[in-house]
Design a protein around this motif. Structure first.
Motif, short mmCIF file in Angstrom:
data_model
loop_
_atom_site.label_atom_id
_atom_site.label_comp_id
_atom_site.label_asym_id
_atom_site.label_seq_id
_atom_site.Cartn_x
_atom_site.Cartn_y
_atom_site.Cartn_z
N SER A 44 0.80 -1.23 0.00
CA SER A 44 0.00 0.00 0.00
C SER A 44 0.83 1.28 0.00
O SER A 44 0.51 2.25 -0.70
CB SER A 44 -0.94 -0.01 1.22
OG SER A 44 -1.80 1.09 1.19
N GLY B 257 -0.85 4.72 -1.05
CA GLY B 257 -1.97 4.49 -0.13
C GLY B 257 -3.33 4.46 -0.80
O GLY B 257 -4.34 4.30 -0.11
N PRO C 284 -5.82 0.13 -0.36
CA PRO C 284 -5.65 -0.25 1.05
C PRO C 284 -4.89 -1.57 1.21
O PRO C 284 -4.91 -2.42 0.32
CB PRO C 284 -7.10 -0.39 1.55
CG PRO C 284 -7.93 0.32 0.55
CD PRO C 284 -7.23 0.18 -0.76
N GLU C 285 -4.23 -1.71 2.35
CA GLU C 285 -3.54 -2.96 2.65
C GLU C 285 -4.53 -4.10 2.79
O GLU C 285 -4.17 -5.27 2.61
CB GLU C 285 -2.73 -2.81 3.93
CG GLU C 285 -1.57 -1.84 3.80
CD GLU C 285 -0.81 -1.66 5.11
OE1 GLU C 285 -1.23 -2.29 6.12
OE2 GLU C 285 0.18 -0.92 5.13
#
Length: 335
Positions: free
Chosen positions: A252, A257, A260-261
């Motif tokens: 991410s 970003g 999302p992770e």
């Protein structure tokens, strides 16, 4: 017509033939139907102790004569068949199917005997299906599904969910030695015979359509990609059954970003991305990767230089990715 499972290989036919006795004579004297004796001689029906002793008396042989020995030709053929089944079934998905069936049975609070009875199968046959040591035929799928109140499609869906959740791992490891992967490409030598109805190697394909392999996970500044089916997840419905689809877990931070992770990124190995597309950029020739190789990959936006050559662009920090393989990302899903 489905091939019957051999559960009691024996020498009864050889002994009877050597004594010049007809099958009809043995059936009459043993108070069994001709069909029953035929199945007994083929090894697809068991004899209880009383029946065994009676057959020995009729044939004038010892009990030990009935059972096959290592030196017998029938023993060698039987051992060869068992080895073939174990080898073929190892990669056909039967262990996944059997473990899923066992989990469903346990959840329904049925005993093995209850399930075998509901499926109208001999207990030994049903048990071998659960431990993945028996080929399953097309006309048996509906019967097994109905035994637990499912349609065939619902049964495959449920087994796919169980596998994805990890609930089958312990059960699979109990009946096999530790394995690295339970899903492999269909083995053409597994005895698959569409016209004959044999359903061995194709069995897992039905559940496999519901699953997608996870090839990559973040590690350091990149994604470590391994072309292996060790980890699987349920495919989004729109991607079900599409060849070439795989997932990676995004790094991410490297993509600023915006992914999302807690997401899975799905790529299609059959689609070359265009400029502006988001892609999985792999530092290797994807088509030549072996299942045990680990290579670097990144998620990047496809750009093009002044010479018309495409490359990946990452913004955090700014980096140009000269990948050997690029696959278009076709979907991002939260998990």
């Amino acid at each position: 017509m489905a091939q019957e499972e051999i559960i009691f290989p024996n020498n009864i036919r050889n002994i009877r033939a050597a004594k010049g006795m007809k099958m009809t004579d043995l059936a009459r004297r043993a108070n069994l139907s001709l069909s029953a004796v035929s199945k007994i001689e083929k090894g697809v029906r068991r004899l209880n102790q009383k029946q065994l002793l009676n057959v020995c008396t009729i044939l004038g042989c010892k009990l030990s004569d009935i059972f096959i020995h290592e030196s017998d030709a029938v023993a060698k053929n039987w051992q060869k068949e068992i080895k073939r089944r174990l080898t073929d079934n190892a990669g056909s998905g039967l262990k996944v199917f059997g473990s899923g069936l066992r989990k469903i049975r346990q959840r329904s609070e049925k005993t093995i005997a209850d399930a075998a009875r509901a499926a109208n199968m001999p207990l030994s046959v049903y048990h071998k299906i659960e431990v993945g040591q028996r080929e399953v035929y097309e006309n048996e799928i509906d019967v097994l599904a109905n035994a637990f109140g499912y349609t065939a499609t619902q049964l495959f869906d449920e087994i796919a969910k169980l596998y994805n959740s990890g609930e089958l791992t312990k059960q699979i490891n109990k009946v096999t030695e530790r394995v690295k992967s339970v899903i492999v490409p269909r083995n053409p030598s597994s005895g698959l015979d569409i016209n004959g109805g044999l359903y061995g190697a194709q069995l897992y394909d039905n559940a496999r359509k519901k699953l997608v392999p996870v090839f990559g996970k973040p590690s350091g500044k990149s994604i470590k990609l391994k072309k292996s089916d060790e980890t699987m997840i349920v495919a989004p419905s729109t991607l079900e059954g599409r060849s070439g689809i795989y997932a990676v877990i995004p790094n991410s931070k490297r993509v600023g970003g915006f992914i999302p992770e807690t997401a899975y990124v799905f790529a299609d190995a059959n689609i070359t991305p265009n400029v502006g597309d988001l892609a999985v950029c792999i530092d290797a020739d994807f088509s030549k990767l072996k299942s045990d190789e680990i290579v670097d990959a990144n998620i990047a936006v496809v750009h093009q230089d002044t010479h018309g050559k495409t490359y990946g662009h990452i913004s955090n920090p700014e980096e140009k990715i000269n990948a050997k393989t690029m696959h278009k990302i076709v979907m991002i899903v939260m998990h």
